[in-house]
Each structure stands twice: as C-alpha cells, then as structure tokens.
Design an enzyme around this catalytic site. Structure first.
Site, PDB file in Angstrom:
ATOM      1  N   TYR A 169      34.053  50.365  50.874  1.00  0.00           N
ATOM      2  CA  TYR A 169      34.361  49.347  49.869  1.00  0.00           C
ATOM      3  C   TYR A 169      33.265  49.286  48.814  1.00  0.00           C
ATOM      4  O   TYR A 169      33.536  49.302  47.612  1.00  0.00           O
ATOM      5  CB  TYR A 169      34.516  47.980  50.539  1.00  0.00           C
ATOM      6  CG  TYR A 169      34.908  46.891  49.561  1.00  0.00           C
ATOM      7  CD1 TYR A 169      36.215  46.774  49.107  1.00  0.00           C
ATOM      8  CD2 TYR A 169      33.962  45.996  49.074  1.00  0.00           C
ATOM      9  CE1 TYR A 169      36.574  45.790  48.201  1.00  0.00           C
ATOM     10  CE2 TYR A 169      34.316  44.999  48.169  1.00  0.00           C
ATOM     11  CZ  TYR A 169      35.619  44.912  47.737  1.00  0.00           C
ATOM     12  OH  TYR A 169      35.968  43.935  46.821  1.00  0.00           O
ATOM     13  N   ILE A 207      34.730  34.177  45.598  1.00  0.00           N
ATOM     14  CA  ILE A 207      35.795  33.480  44.879  1.00  0.00           C
ATOM     15  C   ILE A 207      36.744  32.865  45.902  1.00  0.00           C
ATOM     16  O   ILE A 207      37.005  33.449  46.951  1.00  0.00           O
ATOM     17  CB  ILE A 207      36.553  34.437  43.929  1.00  0.00           C
ATOM     18  CG1 ILE A 207      35.564  35.182  43.014  1.00  0.00           C
ATOM     19  CG2 ILE A 207      37.576  33.667  43.104  1.00  0.00           C
ATOM     20  CD1 ILE A 207      34.769  34.312  42.079  1.00  0.00           C
ATOM     21  N   ASP A 231      52.503  52.025  45.563  1.00  0.00           N
ATOM     22  CA  ASP A 231      51.132  52.278  45.998  1.00  0.00           C
ATOM     23  C   ASP A 231      50.361  52.948  44.869  1.00  0.00           C
ATOM     24  O   ASP A 231      50.665  54.085  44.488  1.00  0.00           O
ATOM     25  CB  ASP A 231      51.158  53.178  47.236  1.00  0.00           C
ATOM     26  CG  ASP A 231      49.782  53.401  47.837  1.00  0.00           C
ATOM     27  OD1 ASP A 231      48.782  52.925  47.264  1.00  0.00           O
ATOM     28  OD2 ASP A 231      49.710  54.068  48.889  1.00  0.00           O
ATOM     29  N   GLY A 277      47.660  44.535  41.481  1.00  0.00           N
ATOM     30  CA  GLY A 277      47.277  43.436  42.361  1.00  0.00           C
ATOM     31  C   GLY A 277      47.799  42.112  41.848  1.00  0.00           C
ATOM     32  O   GLY A 277      47.242  41.055  42.140  1.00  0.00           O
ATOM     33  N   SER A 297      50.378  40.273  42.512  1.00  0.00           N
ATOM     34  CA  SER A 297      51.232  39.401  43.325  1.00  0.00           C
ATOM     35  C   SER A 297      50.500  38.210  43.918  1.00  0.00           C
ATOM     36  O   SER A 297      51.128  37.262  44.389  1.00  0.00           O
ATOM     37  CB  SER A 297      51.882  40.210  44.452  1.00  0.00           C
ATOM     38  OG  SER A 297      50.895  40.696  45.350  1.00  0.00           O
ATOM     39  N   ARG A 298      49.166  38.228  43.911  1.00  0.00           N
ATOM     40  CA  ARG A 298      48.416  37.122  44.520  1.00  0.00           C
ATOM     41  C   ARG A 298      46.963  37.169  44.041  1.00  0.00           C
ATOM     42  O   ARG A 298      46.527  38.099  43.370  1.00  0.00           O
ATOM     43  CB  ARG A 298      48.471  37.194  46.036  1.00  0.00           C
ATOM     44  CG  ARG A 298      47.901  38.467  46.619  1.00  0.00           C
ATOM     45  CD  ARG A 298      47.997  38.454  48.138  1.00  0.00           C
ATOM     46  NE  ARG A 298      47.483  39.674  48.741  1.00  0.00           N
ATOM     47  CZ  ARG A 298      47.314  39.842  50.050  1.00  0.00           C
ATOM     48  NH1 ARG A 298      47.619  38.868  50.883  1.00  0.00           N
ATOM     49  NH2 ARG A 298      46.862  40.971  50.523  1.00  0.00           N
ATOM     50  N   LYS A 334      33.676  50.352  44.792  1.00  0.00           N
ATOM     51  CA  LYS A 334      33.438  49.401  43.718  1.00  0.00           C
ATOM     52  C   LYS A 334      32.316  49.858  42.793  1.00  0.00           C
ATOM     53  O   LYS A 334      32.363  49.636  41.576  1.00  0.00           O
ATOM     54  CB  LYS A 334      33.145  48.016  44.304  1.00  0.00           C
ATOM     55  CG  LYS A 334      34.351  47.386  44.992  1.00  0.00           C
ATOM     56  CD  LYS A 334      35.497  47.218  44.013  1.00  0.00           C
ATOM     57  CE  LYS A 334      36.737  46.624  44.602  1.00  0.00           C
ATOM     58  NZ  LYS A 334      37.813  46.422  43.615  1.00  0.00           N
ATOM     59  N   SER A 369      33.164  44.474  42.062  1.00  0.00           N
ATOM     60  CA  SER A 369      32.712  43.446  43.000  1.00  0.00           C
ATOM     61  C   SER A 369      31.201  43.333  42.963  1.00  0.00           C
ATOM     62  O   SER A 369      30.491  44.301  42.650  1.00  0.00           O
ATOM     63  CB  SER A 369      33.155  43.805  44.417  1.00  0.00           C
ATOM     64  OG  SER A 369      32.537  42.969  45.380  1.00  0.00           O
TER      65      SER A 369
END
Length: 249
Positions: free
Chosen positions: A156, A189, A63, A12, A14-15, A160, A142
């Site tokens: 999700y 965030i 991926d 993750g 890249s951003r 997590k 999270s």
C-alpha cells in the site's frame, strides 16, 4: 458554479472520498462519471447525487486494474459528452499483512489497483486532454506514501508513493498542453475504516493529530474542487497534505 459544463471521471465514486468528491463536483455544475466495482453501490451513489443536486450521474462498474476497462471508461465518457475535463483517481485498496507473511498475489493486487489503475486511466485520458489543450488530473495518494504506518502492508505504501512520482512525471511532461496534474495525500479521514474502530481506538487516533480530530470527506472534496477548478490553473506537480498537522511537509 466553479465546474459548469465540465465533465469529470471519478474512480472509487461509490462511497467514501470518491462519493464526496463526486457530490461536490455535481453541486458545482459538473457532469460526473462514477467508476467502482460494485454496481449496486454505484447506482445508490448516483441516486443520492441526483437527489441532492439535480445532476444525473453516469455509472460504470468494473476493475480499474484492467487496462481495457480504462479504455472503455474514457471512450464511453468521450462518446457521451464530447469532452473530458477532469479525472480523479480515487479508487484504491489497502491490506495489512506484514512483509514476511505477504503473499505475492496480495502484493501484486494492491499495486495493480492503486498504482497501475491510476496509470491506465491517465494514459487513456491524456490523448483527449492533449488534443483539447486543457485538463485536470487529481491522484488520491495517502499520508502513508510519506510516513510509514504501523499496520499497513508495504504494498500500500509503495503504491501510494508511486502515485506521487507518477503525478510529478505527468505534470512535467504535459504542462505544455495546459494539463495540470496534482495529488492529494489524506491522513486520517472519517470514512468507513475509522468508523469501524472502537471509541478508545478513535480517541487514540484523534490525540495523535495536532488538530485533535479526524478530517471529514467533505474537506478532502473541497481540496479536490480547488484542484479541479480554474482557481488552481497555475498549480501542477504538487501533492497537497490533508492531515490535521500530522505531517507538516
């Protein structure tokens, strides 16, 4: 320089949180390997890191739900640098479909990326860390692993929560090899999703947080730096909450 001569794999990267962590690690002397699906964004992130720190970054696009790609990431890093000191599992996806409308392929996709992707990379990197008898693994979970969210899909939250259980399992079994495995559980965030909200929605979000503000990616990166450095050598199996007081665990 807390991470001089260290090598870190950051998914993750890249951003968002992943890029902030990569930048902080590079500032502290680490060589970073950035992993994400979008090669163009990866190259942009790598260029930003080099411009800001003078450190070059290796980029690998693919991926992480594919276990063969995890093997490639680890082998490429080992071949280039000769050692792997830090793994940050930060890549993830979120969906918001209620359970009764949730297609099975969407359920499986979120689990595959968030939980299985973390598992694949941990399994690929652990033999190298075990051989060198040192390593730090940081899993980005999270707040939603601990608190239900009104709009997040169950996949999700489950993925997590699974990361937290995996973190404890690996911490217990690999402590004997001087490998510390911890997790970070961010709350709200200031990344892409909150920035896309209306100002009224952002205000409601801020008002629900005891500190009355969103966290910044750099604050999560500082926690990751602590967990990746020698300052945390006696901490393993923990999940650190970064949420402005929303969950006091």
């Amino acid at each position: 320089m807390l991470l001089s001569n260290k090598v870190a794999i950051i998914t993750g990267g890249s951003r968002g949180l992943g890029k902030a962590i990569a930048l902080r690690f590079a500032e502290q002397g680490a060589s970073v390997v950035l992993v994400a699906t979008d090669e163009q964004r990866l190259n942009q992130a790598a260029a930003e890191i080099t411009q800001a720190t003078g450190q070059s970054a290796v980029v690998l696009a693919g991926d992480i739900a594919d276990p063969l790609f995890s093997d490639t990431i680890v082998q490429t890093t080992q071949d280039k640098f000769g050692h792997i000191d830090i793994l940050v599992n930060c890549a993830g996806i979120v969906t918001r479909t209620p359970i009764e409308q949730l297609p099975l392929d969407e359920w499986y996709r979120v689990i595959d990326v968030n939980l299985h992707g973390t598992f694949h990379l941990c399994r690929a990197v652990l033999p190298y860390m075990r051989t060198q008898e040192a390593g730090k693994i940081i899993n980005m979970t999270s707040q939603m692993a601990k608190l239900p969210h009104p709009s997040a899909a169950p996949s999700y939250e489950v993925s997590k929560a699974g990361q937290i259980a995996l973190t404890r399992h690996l911490a217990y079994h690999y402590a004997q090899y001087n490998i510390c495995v911890n997790a970070i559980a961010p709350g709200s965030i200031n990344t892409d999703m909150p920035k896309s909200m209306t100002e009224a929605a952002r205000e409601r979000l801020r008002n629900a947080i005891p500190l009355r503000r969103l966290g910044e990616p750099e604050e999560v990166a500082d926690c990751a730096l602590f967990l990746a450095s020698s300052m945390s050598n006696y901490i393993t199996g923990e999940t650190i909450d970064i949420n402005g007081g929303t969950l006091m665990d």
